[in-house]
Design a protein around this motif. Sequence first.
Motif, PDB file in Angstrom:
ATOM      1  N   GLU A 168       0.837  -1.180   0.070  1.00 54.73           N
ATOM      2  CA  GLU A 168       0.137   0.074  -0.048  1.00 54.73           C
ATOM      3  C   GLU A 168       0.733   1.271   0.097  1.00 54.73           C
ATOM      4  O   GLU A 168       0.408   2.362  -0.543  1.00 54.73           O
ATOM      5  CB  GLU A 168      -0.759   0.175   1.219  1.00 54.73           C
ATOM      6  CG  GLU A 168      -1.777  -1.009   1.300  1.00 54.73           C
ATOM      7  CD  GLU A 168      -1.469  -2.389   2.085  1.00 54.73           C
ATOM      8  OE1 GLU A 168      -2.079  -2.842   2.773  1.00 54.73           O
ATOM      9  OE2 GLU A 168      -0.261  -2.662   2.119  1.00 54.73           O
ATOM     10  N   LEU A 169       1.956   1.155   0.752  1.00 53.18           N
ATOM     11  CA  LEU A 169       2.893   2.380   0.924  1.00 53.18           C
ATOM     12  C   LEU A 169       3.846   2.566  -0.671  1.00 53.18           C
ATOM     13  O   LEU A 169       4.101   3.480  -1.081  1.00 53.18           O
ATOM     14  CB  LEU A 169       3.681   2.320   2.010  1.00 53.18           C
ATOM     15  CG  LEU A 169       3.106   1.988   3.223  1.00 53.18           C
ATOM     16  CD1 LEU A 169       4.245   2.367   4.291  1.00 53.18           C
ATOM     17  CD2 LEU A 169       2.138   3.444   3.398  1.00 53.18           C
ATOM     18  N   ARG A 170       4.086   1.382  -0.843  1.00 52.04           N
ATOM     19  CA  ARG A 170       4.892   1.205  -2.025  1.00 52.04           C
ATOM     20  C   ARG A 170       4.150   1.872  -3.256  1.00 52.04           C
ATOM     21  O   ARG A 170       4.881   2.422  -4.160  1.00 52.04           O
ATOM     22  CB  ARG A 170       5.381  -0.215  -2.464  1.00 52.04           C
ATOM     23  CG  ARG A 170       6.583  -0.470  -3.632  1.00 52.04           C
ATOM     24  CD  ARG A 170       6.804  -1.832  -3.670  1.00 52.04           C
ATOM     25  NE  ARG A 170       6.923  -2.675  -2.366  1.00 52.04           N
ATOM     26  CZ  ARG A 170       8.075  -2.681  -1.805  1.00 52.04           C
ATOM     27  NH1 ARG A 170       9.224  -2.229  -2.509  1.00 52.04           N
ATOM     28  NH2 ARG A 170       8.237  -3.452  -0.742  1.00 52.04           N
ATOM     29  N   ALA A 171       2.877   1.628  -3.489  1.00 56.65           N
ATOM     30  CA  ALA A 171       2.052   1.928  -4.519  1.00 56.65           C
ATOM     31  C   ALA A 171       2.084   3.505  -4.723  1.00 56.65           C
ATOM     32  O   ALA A 171       2.075   3.982  -5.798  1.00 56.65           O
ATOM     33  CB  ALA A 171       0.813   1.183  -4.491  1.00 56.65           C
ATOM     34  N   TYR A 172       2.407   4.212  -3.379  1.00 49.53           N
ATOM     35  CA  TYR A 172       2.242   5.799  -3.528  1.00 49.53           C
ATOM     36  C   TYR A 172       3.686   6.147  -3.296  1.00 49.53           C
ATOM     37  O   TYR A 172       3.703   7.398  -3.145  1.00 49.53           O
ATOM     38  CB  TYR A 172       1.179   6.082  -2.602  1.00 49.53           C
ATOM     39  CG  TYR A 172       0.019   5.956  -2.983  1.00 49.53           C
ATOM     40  CD1 TYR A 172      -0.841   6.512  -3.943  1.00 49.53           C
ATOM     41  CD2 TYR A 172      -0.827   4.613  -2.322  1.00 49.53           C
ATOM     42  CE1 TYR A 172      -2.125   6.351  -4.210  1.00 49.53           C
ATOM     43  CE2 TYR A 172      -2.085   4.409  -2.626  1.00 49.53           C
ATOM     44  CZ  TYR A 172      -3.037   5.147  -3.568  1.00 49.53           C
ATOM     45  OH  TYR A 172      -4.108   4.884  -3.946  1.00 49.53           O
ATOM     46  N   GLY A 173       4.682   5.367  -3.747  1.00 44.83           N
ATOM     47  CA  GLY A 173       5.995   5.912  -3.698  1.00 44.83           C
ATOM     48  C   GLY A 173       6.722   6.323  -2.387  1.00 44.83           C
ATOM     49  O   GLY A 173       7.637   6.857  -2.295  1.00 44.83           O
ATOM     50  N   VAL A 174       5.865   5.640  -1.443  1.00 48.06           N
ATOM     51  CA  VAL A 174       6.538   5.767  -0.045  1.00 48.06           C
ATOM     52  C   VAL A 174       7.665   4.965   0.533  1.00 48.06           C
ATOM     53  O   VAL A 174       7.449   3.704   0.276  1.00 48.06           O
ATOM     54  CB  VAL A 174       5.373   5.734   1.129  1.00 48.06           C
ATOM     55  CG1 VAL A 174       6.096   6.214   2.534  1.00 48.06           C
ATOM     56  CG2 VAL A 174       4.331   6.767   0.869  1.00 48.06           C
TER      57      VAL A 174
END
Length: 378
Positions: A360-366
């Motif tokens: 979920e975080l990787r999907a938004y570049g975090v």
Amino acid sequence: MKSVDILVIGGGIAGVSAAARFARQAQTLLIERESALGYHSSGRSATFFHFGIGDDAVRGLTAASRSFFVDPPADHSDVPLSQAKPALFIATRETMGELEALEAEMRRFADTITRVGPDDMQAIVPVLKVGNDGAVAGILDVGGQKLDADLLLQANARALRRAGGEIRFGEGVAAIVHDGARWIVDTGVERYSAGIVVNAAGAWADELALLAGVRPLGLTPLRRTIIGFDPPSGLDISGWPFLKTVSDDGFYMLPDAGRLLASPMDVTPSPPCDVQPEDYEVALAAWRVEEATNLSVSRVPVKWAGLRSFVADKVPTAGFASDAPGFFWLAGQGGYGLQTSPAMALAAEALLFDQAWPDELRAYGVRPEQIRPERLTG
């Protein structure tokens, strides 16, 4: 002495949301000095979900949190934790450059925004001054969400208890030491032994670290003031959006329970304390509303202040301290603690238990390095 796997210190949204996730995997206890959750910053926020603040890391954390508010997990709540409400960001001729920069940044995370002109803005907020005397352009985001801070705090507390965790109130930390194997925490009411201590003490996080002999992050608590006032009789404000200037020396305003809330977006340094509103900021909030709208703020029946704590890069921080075994930072949420709390809880869980970085975080570049404390302390 009570022994636990994880002792979370601080009952704001950061601490309780992370503790709710920790309790699924380990014995977790949260202690809070006050008599209720969110007594200081979390309970004194305007609680609006939007992309108009922060950098890419903050906006990514915000985007990754949205589904939690709209469709929360069953162990947290059986009703949404937010209500849909648009956000409108406005600019004068002098601040058009800031509006254009903000629009470019927001479009990387939201496909729900459109540029609007004076007529559209006045149709949305009829009291808004437009044209040469006011706003000349704006960004309308129909994907905004009005969060319910108390419901959000209690939903996480419910999930924490359902997972076997515990919350204790009226217990501030009087002493904290590491005995070579575990952390020993004395609250004056109870003594605890914990393998991991999570520092979610908000504006007091650096003070807690110093008490524990841990290098601080360099937190800066800043006072933020909010006033509440009644709209003119007969004026329906229920459909008005969250309204915010793109300039930091402006204001924001939103309808809430029949009143309008407004803030001058003050950023006055303050020591950690039960902060109270100052007359100057209260008057400044009223003046900025009157300058930008046709409203007259003759009475201010409601006013309060809260502390927003930032680290140097203004990105929330989670991760183990490099100079103290088992000391985990969860601090520096600034003015976006509520709207990023689900994503920060996910990040904290992954970092504390050394798990794979959440999709979920990787999907938004975090990325983990954006929030780990090593970026601040070396």
